[in-house]
Design a protein around this motif. Structure first.
Motif, PDB file in Angstrom:
ATOM      1  N   GLU A 223       0.853  -1.189   0.000  1.00 32.74           N
ATOM      2  CA  GLU A 223       0.000   0.000   0.000  1.00 32.74           C
ATOM      3  C   GLU A 223       0.882   1.230   0.000  1.00 32.74           C
ATOM      4  N   THR A 247     -10.488   7.613  -3.821  1.00 34.42           N
ATOM      5  CA  THR A 247     -10.325   6.784  -2.626  1.00 34.42           C
ATOM      6  C   THR A 247      -8.905   6.236  -2.618  1.00 34.42           C
ATOM      7  N   ASP A 248      -8.526   5.618  -1.521  1.00 30.74           N
ATOM      8  CA  ASP A 248      -7.180   5.064  -1.432  1.00 30.74           C
ATOM      9  C   ASP A 248      -7.142   3.750  -2.181  1.00 30.74           C
ATOM     10  N   SER A 249      -5.947   3.285  -2.450  1.00 32.55           N
ATOM     11  CA  SER A 249      -5.817   1.919  -2.942  1.00 32.55           C
ATOM     12  C   SER A 249      -6.327   0.999  -1.843  1.00 32.55           C
ATOM     13  N   LEU A 250      -6.751  -0.185  -2.230  1.00 40.96           N
ATOM     14  CA  LEU A 250      -7.210  -1.156  -1.247  1.00 40.96           C
ATOM     15  C   LEU A 250      -6.021  -1.689  -0.457  1.00 40.96           C
ATOM     16  N   ASN A 251      -6.292  -2.221   0.693  1.00 40.54           N
ATOM     17  CA  ASN A 251      -5.302  -2.987   1.443  1.00 40.54           C
ATOM     18  C   ASN A 251      -4.762  -4.101   0.533  1.00 40.54           C
ATOM     19  N   THR A 254      -6.546  -7.351   0.619  1.00 39.56           N
ATOM     20  CA  THR A 254      -7.879  -7.254   0.021  1.00 39.56           C
ATOM     21  C   THR A 254      -7.775  -7.252  -1.498  1.00 39.56           C
TER      22      THR A 254
ATOM     23  N   ARG B  47     -10.701  14.355   5.008  1.00 40.69           N
ATOM     24  CA  ARG B  47     -11.999  13.731   4.706  1.00 40.69           C
ATOM     25  C   ARG B  47     -13.063  14.232   5.666  1.00 40.69           C
ATOM     26  N   ARG B 138     -13.921   1.273   4.354  1.00 44.54           N
ATOM     27  CA  ARG B 138     -12.835   1.521   3.395  1.00 44.54           C
ATOM     28  C   ARG B 138     -13.122   0.791   2.088  1.00 44.54           C
ATOM     29  N   ASN B 139     -13.551  -0.466   2.201  1.00 50.21           N
ATOM     30  CA  ASN B 139     -13.819  -1.249   0.996  1.00 50.21           C
ATOM     31  C   ASN B 139     -15.052  -0.738   0.255  1.00 50.21           C
ATOM     32  N   ALA B 141     -16.077   2.372   0.150  1.00 48.59           N
ATOM     33  CA  ALA B 141     -15.674   3.594  -0.549  1.00 48.59           C
ATOM     34  C   ALA B 141     -14.859   3.255  -1.786  1.00 48.59           C
ATOM     35  N   GLY B 142     -13.911   2.341  -1.640  1.00 48.43           N
ATOM     36  CA  GLY B 142     -13.019   2.012  -2.744  1.00 48.43           C
ATOM     37  C   GLY B 142     -13.735   1.336  -3.892  1.00 48.43           C
ATOM     38  N   HIS B 169     -13.342   7.032   5.706  1.00 41.55           N
ATOM     39  CA  HIS B 169     -14.507   6.841   4.835  1.00 41.55           C
ATOM     40  C   HIS B 169     -15.794   6.602   5.613  1.00 41.55           C
ATOM     41  N   THR B 254     -13.469  -8.571   4.128  1.00 40.68           N
ATOM     42  CA  THR B 254     -12.992  -9.151   2.871  1.00 40.68           C
ATOM     43  C   THR B 254     -14.162  -9.755   2.100  1.00 40.68           C
ATOM     44  N   ALA B 257     -15.938  -6.966   0.554  1.00 40.64           N
ATOM     45  CA  ALA B 257     -15.184  -6.439  -0.587  1.00 40.64           C
ATOM     46  C   ALA B 257     -15.433  -7.287  -1.830  1.00 40.64           C
TER      47      ALA B 257
END
Lengths: 267, 267
Positions: A223, A247-251, A254, B47, B138-139, B141-142, B169, B254, B257
């Motif tokens: 990341e 948005t951020d890159s995913l973990n 993930t 944010r 987070r997932n 949003a991404g 997020h 996960t 996601a």
């Protein structure tokens, strides 16, 4: 059958491998490290017992021995039985899971051994977070990926926290260390793998469409920095997971799960 | 423009909202809790500043003020500037991220507000781990999911750790609390959502094939117990992510996601 040996004195030298776990052997992979691999809890200990990491000893409370009795039937190693209090004094903290197993490291697998029969592998570069590495293995096991290869600057996958977060799957999903990237990617190419670099770059191809190989190797960076440009350039194709802009890159674990899922989604 | 106020005394009452963060306000959502929402680090503070959670004050080192100057241009709240040492004394630990913002809770959104215009929502039941909740946001949003609904026995999504793990997020992806499940699922059905219960049960339908609705609500339970049987029965369909037999269920964030990804994979 594992031999049960009661331990009443936390200073007993026979349990030295379990002493002060938070501080001992912090870099077991470096010279001077004992290199022990420690499994925590019934499920992870069970996975260790059926892996190539043969434990040399267990330390646990009596109740956990009873839960593991069947698994330990054919195993000739000592089970050091102690109270939760004595265990806490040995390991240095209270351990909810109630049982530990310690194994020496067997020789590492070779890249060829990991690739043998594999259809989906992850190649990590610069992933230096033990939890993320553990999660990659958990997701690989759950979603049927066949192996993990470590490029430069990755953390030791056998560190205690990785083993725990992986739910013990780091002991079962094959892994190996690659020689220096990106040159060593040829090993994958020669074995017929499509080499896919995962990137958040919106200009990259859509992963679901890009992943066309019968065998695929998924390159994943940490990341933040992501893959190095050299490694990216040595891939067959750059692919992105469709992400919401801004948005951020995913973990990383993930992102790996998403790619592993793409391989099995219609099964 | 945020007004910069230098704080030299860690006991200064003006920074009371940032005091002893590890212990203060552990259950901000319960009566007696101050209900503060705390953002940590430049990205999460940014944010927050563009969310409906308007901060009442910031506390940070001088360098972080400079990084945030543009974002704070139109914001009439105090920036309490302190050294890293004074900050550590106030918050009770050394804070690498160097800046915090505290906001009061605005009124919760309604379920109808979350569903308005939404195409993909997650409905959580019994998810009581703050990190998992943060990761779900987070997932979401991404991967372009539109909202999160909380059923029974979920943790407070605005707890500091959730906010941090979500990368902020949770402040932007709409969420609401459902009345008691499974009865309240009718709200979703009446709004045209296909209600899909995710389960590791190998007898369930394949997720990729089961997810046919124009609008979908994904029911997710905690790792281990999963969804209650009542909630499962009230869904339109039970769906599974293809998993390798003998492995654990995936982490709930996960699994979410994977389902969010399935909605956008060809975009």
């Amino acid at each position: 059958m594992a031999e049960v040996i009661d331990i009443a004195d936390p200073g007993d030298p026979r349990v030295a491998d379990f002493r002060d776990l938070n501080n001992a052997d912090r870099r077991p992979d470096l010279p001077g490290g004992k290199g022990l691999v420690v499994a925590e809890g019934v499920v992870v200990v069970q996975r260790m017992l059926t892996s190539r990491f043969a434990p040399s000893a267990l330390l646990g409370v009596g109740r956990r021995y009873e839960q593991l009795a069947d698994d330990l039937a054919g195993v000739e190693v000592p089970y050091y039985r102690a109270t939760a209090e004595v265990m806490a004094e040995i390991v240095g903290f209270h351990l909810n899971r109630g049982v530990l197993a310690a194994a020496n490291r067997p020789p590492e697998l070779t890249v060829a051994e990991v690739l043998d029969g594999a259809r989906t592998v992850a190649v990590l570069e610069g992933v230096n977070d033990h939890e993320n590495i553990g999660s990659v293995f958990r997701n690989a096991a759950g979603l049927g990926a066949d192996g993990v290869l470590f490029g430069d600057r990755c953390s030791d996958p056998l560190y205690r926290r990785s083993v725990r977060v992986s739910m013990g799957h780091v002991l079962r999903v094959p892994f190996a260390t690659m020689p220096e990237l990106p040159g060593s990617l040829d090993i994958l190419r020669d074995s017929g793998f499509q080499i896919i670099a995962l990137t958040p770059d919106p200009a990259a191809d859509n992963l679901a469409k890009a992943m066309t190989g019968e065998k695929v190797a998924l390159l994943l960076g940490a990341e933040g920095p992501g893959l190095t440009e050299d490694t990216m350039r040595a891939s067959d194709i750059r692919a992105r997971i469709p992400m919401t802009p801004g948005t951020d890159s995913l973990n990383v674990a993930t992102a790996a799960a998403m790619a592993f899922y793409e391989r099995v989604r219609t099964q």
